[in-house]
Scaffold this active site. Structure first.
Site, short mmCIF file in Angstrom:
data_model
loop_
_atom_site.label_atom_id
_atom_site.label_comp_id
_atom_site.label_asym_id
_atom_site.label_seq_id
_atom_site.Cartn_x
_atom_site.Cartn_y
_atom_site.Cartn_z
N ARG B 20 6.29 -0.33 -13.39
CA ARG B 20 7.61 -0.23 -12.74
C ARG B 20 7.59 0.82 -11.62
O ARG B 20 7.51 0.50 -10.45
CB ARG B 20 8.68 0.12 -13.80
CG ARG B 20 10.11 -0.08 -13.34
CD ARG B 20 10.72 1.03 -12.50
NE ARG B 20 10.77 2.33 -13.17
CZ ARG B 20 11.18 3.43 -12.56
NH1 ARG B 20 11.58 3.41 -11.29
NH2 ARG B 20 11.17 4.59 -13.21
N ASP B 21 7.58 2.09 -11.98
CA ASP B 21 7.69 3.14 -10.97
C ASP B 21 6.45 3.19 -10.08
O ASP B 21 6.52 3.48 -8.89
CB ASP B 21 7.87 4.49 -11.67
CG ASP B 21 8.48 5.55 -10.76
OD1 ASP B 21 8.72 5.26 -9.57
OD2 ASP B 21 8.70 6.68 -11.24
N HIS B 212 10.07 13.08 -16.92
CA HIS B 212 9.40 12.14 -16.00
C HIS B 212 9.12 12.87 -14.71
O HIS B 212 10.00 13.01 -13.86
CB HIS B 212 10.36 10.95 -15.79
CG HIS B 212 9.95 9.96 -14.75
ND1 HIS B 212 9.71 8.64 -15.03
CD2 HIS B 212 9.72 10.07 -13.41
CE1 HIS B 212 9.37 8.00 -13.93
NE2 HIS B 212 9.37 8.85 -12.93
N HIS B 214 6.92 13.79 -11.15
CA HIS B 214 6.05 13.32 -10.07
C HIS B 214 5.17 14.49 -9.64
O HIS B 214 5.56 15.65 -9.75
CB HIS B 214 6.88 12.80 -8.90
CG HIS B 214 7.47 11.45 -9.17
ND1 HIS B 214 7.68 10.51 -8.20
CD2 HIS B 214 7.88 10.87 -10.33
CE1 HIS B 214 8.19 9.42 -8.74
NE2 HIS B 214 8.35 9.61 -10.04
N CYS B 245 5.88 8.34 -2.83
CA CYS B 245 7.16 8.41 -2.15
C CYS B 245 6.97 7.88 -0.74
O CYS B 245 6.20 8.45 0.03
CB CYS B 245 7.59 9.86 -2.15
SG CYS B 245 9.14 10.14 -1.35
N ASN B 254 3.96 9.49 -9.47
CA ASN B 254 4.04 9.95 -10.86
C ASN B 254 2.79 10.73 -11.25
O ASN B 254 1.72 10.49 -10.71
CB ASN B 254 4.13 8.73 -11.77
CG ASN B 254 5.38 7.92 -11.54
OD1 ASN B 254 5.46 7.17 -10.58
ND2 ASN B 254 6.37 8.09 -12.39
#
Lengths: 317, 317
Positions: B20-21, B212, B214, B245, B254
């Site tokens: 997902r991320d 969570h 990064h 990003c 992440n």
């Protein structure tokens, strides 16, 4: 792991090792004037302590073949402490002549690594250090010790903490004023940091350790966190994260000075170094090397650098 | 900073957010069969919890346009928990139909980020969540909350911890079983981790946070260290460090699952995940993406991977 940490330091001394550890594996020689320019940019950012070069065989380490010239080029900068690595008496003579403030005597805690690195037994290295200490007596030049593979050896695996302690004891007896634990190939972990720091505090209470981590396996700053919790207030880092291990392609080298200072700043720990100017020095290092360097904060900017976010996408969590 | 940390956990739950991320910012769609293959490789390594996809507009996030197909492709794997992000009732309906185990309702702690991300006010997001909660009542599908920009906003700067606490309270009142604090653009720092975790424990003691992070500014695992010292035992990470990003080119996304599990392993904290197999899954992710990924431990190998050191250079400190 410790049940509870000791105490965070309020100040940390950061020693810049980029010109030495960061460059030593480069195949060629960066012009001395470029190295001196990088040192000046770092001094402008507030860096005061440098591990500048090594007085070793220029054939073995061509990237540091200009050791004497580099010391000469930067030793006029005020309020700066210049160290150089020396493996033996011959190196110490050259360092003395060049005009360093301190020599760093280095030896590996693992016999195999010492043999491959400086081609002699650990005892031979230690015997050479005694000669160096005698030679430097009264010279005003400080002696520092550095223990390579202090957290593990790429050839032997685990390194007994008592082997580290025995060498540390030897350095203390020689009158060394500093002791650096080198994480040569990025094998340090938080429990090993605790183990080394606690053992050294027992066996050489006079010589509080400096921690020198590599980010080879991504946990360099996690190890710094562990050191901070233990109250360790001296760390070595490399601008841009310059460095790296030639036998682990793509692996990072030293922890990046920018990322270290960013972390310390954010934790409210003083270093005397200005992060924005340090990031500028990191950009200079990137230009000089002609390739991207591993430091992260330089790419994203400090955390409150706002306003460059117009392209933020939508519907992301 | 805390004067002293609380207690290290003995076990940590790692949720994999790579599909997902890690993928959401990719310009195109990775074939669903490749995503499913990556999930299977992760399951083979012992990963059991996935944030698999988002039920958002396929036009806004083309990389996740196959949300339903991907859930369908992997939901037969036994003992695996599949989550998907949903911004509103429509997304929840799609997730329900696809057969997820839980939905993650997401909202930003900063109004500007929420407006840019999901094109509505925070209150509108929260109102939509109430509809979702009513719709899912009795469905057996768990509701989880995720707060984006929980440690700082790229538009507004600092985010008030009370804004995070108010949203957390709202999630608790809705019956959410988990709460994830998203470090959307890598602005978390150890003191902010302490501040958020302590505040949430006060205002929503029933909902212990998942962190969570990064690695945008290089201190992702330093933040994990802080979380561990505070006793936080749930973290989200992305295989290979996939992600990033789009408005900070070159910046990491992440924290990498391999580096996180390596750190936890070395600290003696159990995850149920096998590092070597996880590194294999990371290699698969690298092949699928066709580019190097930020994870470090995959390049160097675990710390006692000896024997590839024949090229070690000499005379280095």
């Amino acid at each position: 792991m410790p049940a509870a940490p000791e105490a965070l330091p309020t100040h940390v001394q950061v020693t810049e090792v980029g010109p030495r550890d960061g460059l030593q594996n480069e195949p060629g020689l960066l012009p001395t004037s470029d190295k001196a320019g990088l040192v000046r940019a770092l001094v402008a950012a507030g860096v005061r302590r440098f591990e500048l070069t090594s007085f070793v065989s220029p054939r073995a380490v061509p990237a540091l073949a200009d050791a004497a010239e580099l010391v000469s080029a930067v030793r006029g900068i005020p309020d700066v402490h210049l160290s150089a690595l020396v493996p033996n008496l011959r190196g110490a003579e050259r360092a003395l002549e060049a005009g360093v403030d301190s020599v760093v005597l280095f030896v590996s805690a693992s016999a195999t690594h010492n043999a491959k690195n400086v081609n002699c037994r650990i005892e031979d290295s230690l015997a050479a250090f005694a000669q160096v200490a005698r030679r430097l007596e009264g010279s005003g030049i400080e002696i520092r010790g550095a223990i390579a593979t202090a957290f593990g050896c790429p050839f032997e695996g685990e390194v007994d903490v008592r082997a580290v302690g025995r060498i540390a004891r030897h350095f203390a007896d020689l009158g060394a004023t500093r002791l650096s634990l080198g994480d040569t190939t990025g094998m340090a972990t938080p429990p090993l940091v605790t183990d080394r720091v606690r053992h050294l505090r027992e066996v050489v209470p006079s010589l509080s350790p400096t921690l020198h981590f590599h980010n080879t396996r991504g946990i360099g700053l996690a190890n710094v966190m562990q050191g901070l919790w233990l109250g360790v207030d001296r760390y070595e880092s490399s601008i841009g994260g310059l460095g790296g291990c030639p036998f682990a392609p793509g692996a990072s080298g030293n922890i990046a000075s920018e990322d270290l200072v960013y972390l310390l700043d954010e934790m409210g720990i003083e270093t005397g170094i200005d992060l924005e100017s340090l990031i500028e020095a990191g950009r200079l290092a990137t230009r000089l090397m002609g390739r991207p360097l591993p430091a992260q904060v330089s790419r994203a900017g400090p955390r409150l650098a706002l306003g460059d976010c117009s392209a933020v996408p939508t519907a992301r969590g």
